[in-house]
Motif scaffolding. Structure first.
Motif, PDB file in Angstrom:
ATOM      1  N   VAL A 231      44.865  46.807  35.226  1.00 57.30           N
ATOM      2  CA  VAL A 231      45.032  47.684  35.008  1.00 57.30           C
ATOM      3  C   VAL A 231      46.689  47.899  35.395  1.00 57.30           C
ATOM      4  O   VAL A 231      47.488  48.895  34.518  1.00 57.30           O
ATOM      5  N   GLY A 232      46.478  48.465  37.005  1.00 61.64           N
ATOM      6  CA  GLY A 232      48.077  48.622  37.161  1.00 61.64           C
ATOM      7  C   GLY A 232      48.598  50.138  37.066  1.00 61.64           C
ATOM      8  O   GLY A 232      49.543  50.331  36.211  1.00 61.64           O
ATOM      9  N   GLU A 233      47.280  50.670  37.136  1.00 60.05           N
ATOM     10  CA  GLU A 233      48.186  52.693  35.914  1.00 60.05           C
ATOM     11  C   GLU A 233      49.369  52.983  37.143  1.00 60.05           C
ATOM     12  O   GLU A 233      50.319  53.157  36.485  1.00 60.05           O
ATOM     13  N   THR A 234      49.381  53.207  38.326  1.00 58.54           N
ATOM     14  CA  THR A 234      50.812  53.279  39.363  1.00 58.54           C
ATOM     15  C   THR A 234      51.808  52.670  38.806  1.00 58.54           C
ATOM     16  O   THR A 234      53.691  52.711  38.124  1.00 58.54           O
ATOM     17  N   TRP A 235      51.409  51.260  38.214  1.00 60.63           N
ATOM     18  CA  TRP A 235      52.528  50.491  37.932  1.00 60.63           C
ATOM     19  C   TRP A 235      53.212  51.143  37.000  1.00 60.63           C
ATOM     20  O   TRP A 235      54.502  50.920  36.564  1.00 60.63           O
ATOM     21  N   PHE A 236      52.262  51.241  35.728  1.00 63.59           N
ATOM     22  CA  PHE A 236      52.637  51.800  34.243  1.00 63.59           C
ATOM     23  C   PHE A 236      54.076  53.629  34.866  1.00 63.59           C
ATOM     24  O   PHE A 236      54.674  53.829  33.967  1.00 63.59           O
ATOM     25  N   HIS A 237      53.080  53.589  35.703  1.00 64.95           N
ATOM     26  CA  HIS A 237      53.879  55.031  36.022  1.00 64.95           C
ATOM     27  C   HIS A 237      55.106  54.742  36.182  1.00 64.95           C
ATOM     28  O   HIS A 237      56.954  55.561  36.469  1.00 64.95           O
ATOM     29  N   TYR A 238      55.894  53.804  37.699  1.00 69.03           N
ATOM     30  CA  TYR A 238      56.358  54.078  38.337  1.00 69.03           C
ATOM     31  C   TYR A 238      57.502  53.203  37.212  1.00 69.03           C
ATOM     32  O   TYR A 238      58.509  53.739  36.374  1.00 69.03           O
ATOM     33  N   VAL A 239      57.456  52.377  35.977  1.00 65.17           N
ATOM     34  CA  VAL A 239      57.981  52.174  34.912  1.00 65.17           C
ATOM     35  C   VAL A 239      58.701  53.137  33.997  1.00 65.17           C
ATOM     36  O   VAL A 239      60.060  53.605  33.301  1.00 65.17           O
ATOM     37  N   GLY A 240      57.506  53.484  33.796  1.00 66.04           N
ATOM     38  CA  GLY A 240      58.338  54.743  32.738  1.00 66.04           C
ATOM     39  C   GLY A 240      59.125  55.725  32.765  1.00 66.04           C
ATOM     40  O   GLY A 240      59.516  56.336  32.630  1.00 66.04           O
ATOM     41  N   ASN A 241      58.490  56.193  34.824  1.00 62.88           N
ATOM     42  CA  ASN A 241      59.377  57.009  35.166  1.00 62.88           C
ATOM     43  C   ASN A 241      61.245  56.769  35.660  1.00 62.88           C
ATOM     44  O   ASN A 241      61.760  57.718  35.444  1.00 62.88           O
ATOM     45  N   PHE A 242      61.023  55.223  35.829  1.00 64.47           N
ATOM     46  CA  PHE A 242      62.463  54.505  35.908  1.00 64.47           C
ATOM     47  C   PHE A 242      63.122  54.634  35.009  1.00 64.47           C
ATOM     48  O   PHE A 242      64.120  54.977  34.957  1.00 64.47           O
ATOM     49  N   SER A 243      62.523  54.845  33.697  1.00 58.61           N
ATOM     50  CA  SER A 243      63.029  54.750  32.512  1.00 58.61           C
ATOM     51  C   SER A 243      63.975  55.910  32.040  1.00 58.61           C
ATOM     52  O   SER A 243      65.439  55.568  31.587  1.00 58.61           O
ATOM     53  N   SER A 244      63.079  56.373  32.401  1.00 56.49           N
ATOM     54  CA  SER A 244      63.497  57.606  32.043  1.00 56.49           C
ATOM     55  C   SER A 244      64.893  58.553  33.280  1.00 56.49           C
ATOM     56  O   SER A 244      65.894  58.987  32.663  1.00 56.49           O
ATOM     57  N   MET A 245      64.231  58.370  34.411  1.00 56.67           N
ATOM     58  CA  MET A 245      64.960  58.994  35.696  1.00 56.67           C
ATOM     59  C   MET A 245      66.374  58.158  36.129  1.00 56.67           C
ATOM     60  O   MET A 245      67.644  58.699  36.439  1.00 56.67           O
ATOM     61  N   CYS A 246      66.196  56.954  35.968  1.00 53.66           N
ATOM     62  CA  CYS A 246      67.227  56.095  36.085  1.00 53.66           C
ATOM     63  C   CYS A 246      68.027  55.129  34.745  1.00 53.66           C
ATOM     64  O   CYS A 246      67.646  53.601  35.055  1.00 53.66           O
ATOM     65  N   ALA A 247      68.038  55.371  34.491  1.00 53.39           N
ATOM     66  CA  ALA A 247      68.507  55.159  32.495  1.00 53.39           C
ATOM     67  C   ALA A 247      70.137  54.321  32.784  1.00 53.39           C
ATOM     68  O   ALA A 247      70.396  53.678  31.987  1.00 53.39           O
ATOM     69  N   THR A 248      71.063  55.404  33.350  1.00 56.94           N
ATOM     70  CA  THR A 248      71.790  55.282  33.691  1.00 56.94           C
ATOM     71  C   THR A 248      72.236  53.370  34.882  1.00 56.94           C
ATOM     72  O   THR A 248      71.874  53.127  35.214  1.00 56.94           O
ATOM     73  N   ALA A 249      73.262  53.378  33.783  1.00 56.44           N
ATOM     74  CA  ALA A 249      73.723  52.246  35.080  1.00 56.44           C
ATOM     75  C   ALA A 249      74.210  52.579  36.323  1.00 56.44           C
ATOM     76  O   ALA A 249      73.920  51.634  37.329  1.00 56.44           O
ATOM     77  N   GLU A 250      74.699  53.707  36.940  1.00 61.16           N
ATOM     78  CA  GLU A 250      74.960  53.603  38.038  1.00 61.16           C
ATOM     79  C   GLU A 250      73.339  54.140  38.993  1.00 61.16           C
ATOM     80  O   GLU A 250      73.436  53.889  39.702  1.00 61.16           O
ATOM     81  N   ASP A 251      72.914  54.753  38.370  1.00 61.37           N
ATOM     82  CA  ASP A 251      71.181  55.149  38.677  1.00 61.37           C
ATOM     83  C   ASP A 251      70.662  53.860  39.216  1.00 61.37           C
ATOM     84  O   ASP A 251      69.299  54.227  39.517  1.00 61.37           O
ATOM     85  N   PHE A 252      70.123  53.228  37.934  1.00 61.48           N
ATOM     86  CA  PHE A 252      70.015  52.093  37.656  1.00 61.48           C
ATOM     87  C   PHE A 252      70.114  50.881  39.345  1.00 61.48           C
ATOM     88  O   PHE A 252      68.920  50.212  39.326  1.00 61.48           O
ATOM     89  N   VAL A 253      71.302  50.617  39.836  1.00 63.36           N
ATOM     90  CA  VAL A 253      72.061  50.416  41.158  1.00 63.36           C
ATOM     91  C   VAL A 253      71.526  51.326  42.315  1.00 63.36           C
ATOM     92  O   VAL A 253      71.462  51.042  43.285  1.00 63.36           O
ATOM     93  N   ASP A 254      71.172  52.566  42.129  1.00 67.43           N
ATOM     94  CA  ASP A 254      71.042  53.396  43.208  1.00 67.43           C
ATOM     95  C   ASP A 254      69.398  53.966  43.779  1.00 67.43           C
ATOM     96  O   ASP A 254      69.053  53.868  43.326  1.00 67.43           O
TER      97      ASP A 254
END
Length: 530
Positions: free
Chosen positions: A313-336
């Motif tokens: 199930v890994g609900e925490t994994w889904f939360h991380y992936v979803g939050n990463f997509s919204s919070m670190c969407a730019t190229a700069e944030d992706f590697v930050d």
């Protein structure tokens, strides 16, 4: 060499698709095959798993005897929908023919091969082909919803001859361009194996695959609702750089043929997301984030996750992936690192445990990484060609990556009598209705609530008159309860009035004369009044 490998992979993918689809002729019985017709299934379209298309089949030939029909929509011919349309191969892509068949109202397309496979009982063998072509997506097939297959020439010829000539045979009839007189009924279905009461499925994706990331965010609640009745595994697409010479070196110096696409001295690579290796996110950075996500899954959703209810199930994994997509969407944030740390904190991820997994598996600098080795091995074994790619109970899902579409495929992987309650949400109308349905059908973790369709549909539930009787009974009970409460409150009020009268207005019994009016004594503060 590499071109041959790509062709082999595509052929294997097409074989997987065909292995889970079945085509046959129901009418006339003389054309029916006990095991169905061998065929190649398209790698595009949106087939519905677990449902069969059983309709009349028509053969399309242009009015001018065009050998390449359905490459345009200029033909005026049409058939009463729904129907299955057969058309000869050639002239344009399979996607174009399927799209035009769909526009004409067809429910499925059957392409008839016009060339024999060398060595098969088929004529003519001159100019034969060694393998059947792959019905691949030409890059424009996203709007094609109908399924499509291709029959071998000898099988397609037999069906076309009967459609054209019926019982009189091809030598004794007049060929019509678009025959409507001879009835041939075909059936096409796609299936998902259902060996047990739990469905195993996986999604091949990457940290920069926008379509799958949107899907994962939307599908999280569905996974939670199904609970341990399903077992999800995210597979991060990482290819073997050794096959492309990315790990070659010349003495003391690496040749660096693949630039910044790879980690571990060229062993593990990912495509450059923006196509410009000199700027933006690099392939190596994608590999690094994919590795972190693989490690996180093993910690919170893998087979050894401490919380057994979260395994698969890994609900925490889904939360991380979803939050990463919204919070670190730019190229700069992706590697930050700071942005990633904020996402992990918000999702409740143990960042130290993830870093430890990355290091313990071999890291990203030199040598082998055990987690990435397993990924590369699985990628080759399963012939993964496209990303995203969803596999349910070993069957590749061909079609759109949408919550209700994937749920429908997953639910086909359960025995009908054991489908969990969230399967009732497949036909919900709209995203809001779907979310509400899931909210009311959670609890699949222990295999609890069953689907209404588990016994073959709504007929197994309470009949309408039973529901009506239940509603009337509830109303009657509520009315009786209300009446009893009203009577109870009235009695209480009378008792209270009597108590007040008894306390403040005592009655004097004068001389025992019952007919004499009573005399009341009322006292007031500071004076007595008789």
């Amino acid at each position: 060499m590499r071109a041959a490998y790509v062709v082999a992979v595509c052929l294997a993918a097409a074989a997987d698709a065909a292995a889970n689809s079945r085509f046959n002729i129901d009418i006339p019985s003389t054309l029916r095959r006990p095991d169905g017709y061998p065929h190649a299934a398209a790698l595009f379209g949106r087939p519905t798993y677990g449902e069969s298309i059983t309709q009349r089949i028509y053969y399309a030939r242009d009015a001018n005897n065009d050998p390449d029909p359905l490459c345009t929509l200029t033909t005026p011919h049409a058939f009463p929908s729904p129907y299955v349309l057969m058309v000869d191969r050639g002239g344009c892509s399979f996607v174009t023919k399927a799209r035009n068949a769909q526009a004409l109202g067809a429910s499925a397309l059957v392409a008839a091969d016009t060339r024999c496979v060398c060595g098969q009982p088929c004529e003519p063998q001159k100019s034969c082909q060694w393998t059947e072509p792959v019905l691949a997506d030409d890059g424009s097939g996203a709007d094609v919803t109908i399924p499509a297959i291709m029959l071998q020439k000898q099988d397609a010829d037999a069906i076309k001859d009967y459609i054209r000539c019926g019982k009189w045979g091809k030598n004794d009839c007049t060929y019509d361009d678009w025959s409507k007189d001879t009835v041939v009924q075909a059936s096409l279905e796609y299936t998902v194996p259902n060996p047990d009461d739990r469905v195993e499925w996986e999604l091949w994706t990457t940290a920069i695959d926008a379509s799958s990331l949107d899907f994962l965010s939307a599908f999280r609640d569905t996974v939670v609702a199904l609970g341990t009745r399903q077992q999800f595994t995210p597979m991060m697409y990482t290819y073997n750089g050794s096959e492309y010479g990315c790990d070659l070196d010349s003495g003391a110096e690496s040749l660096n043929l693949c630039g910044n696409l790879c980690t571990n001295d060229g062993k593990y690579c990912a495509p450059d997301p923006d196509g410009r290796q000199d700027e933006g996110i690099s392939g190596a950075q994608v590999v690094a984030e994919d590795l972190r996500r693989a490690c996180l899954w093993s910690l919170v959703g893998g087979d050894t996750a401490p919380d057994k209810t979260q395994r698969g199930v890994g609900e925490t994994w889904f939360h991380y992936v979803g939050n990463f997509s919204s919070m670190c969407a730019t190229a700069e944030d992706f590697v930050d690192d700071a942005c990633r740390a904020r996402v992990m904190k918000k999702a409740g991820v143990d960042a130290a445990a993830v870093d430890k997994c990355v290091t313990d598996s071999g890291g990203l600098e030199q040598g082998h990484n055990t987690v990435l080795d397993e990924t590369v091995k699985a990628l080759k074994a399963k012939n993964i060609v496209y990303v995203p790619e969803c596999i349910v109970n070993g069957v590749v899902h061909w079609g759109q990556l949408e919550p209700q579409t994937i749920l429908a495929t997953i639910c086909q992987g359960y025995p009908r009598a054991e489908r969990p309650a969230p399967c009732d949400c497949v036909d919900a109308a709209g995203a809001s209705a779907y979310a509400n349905c899931l909210a009311g059908n959670t609890g699949g973790g222990g295999g609890g609530g069953g689907s209404k369709s588990a016994s073959g549909g709504g007929g197994a539930g309470m009949p309408w008159y039973g529901v009506l009787l239940l509603v009337v009974s509830i109303i009657v009970v509520m009315l009786l309860a209300g009446l009893a409460y009203w009577k109870h409150t009235q009695k209480q009020m009378r008792d209270q009035v009597r108590g007040i009268l008894a306390e403040y207005m005592p009655l004097d019994d004068v001389g025992g004369e019952p007919d004499r009016p009573a005399v009341f004594s009322v006292s007031s503060a500071g004076a007595g009044v008789a």
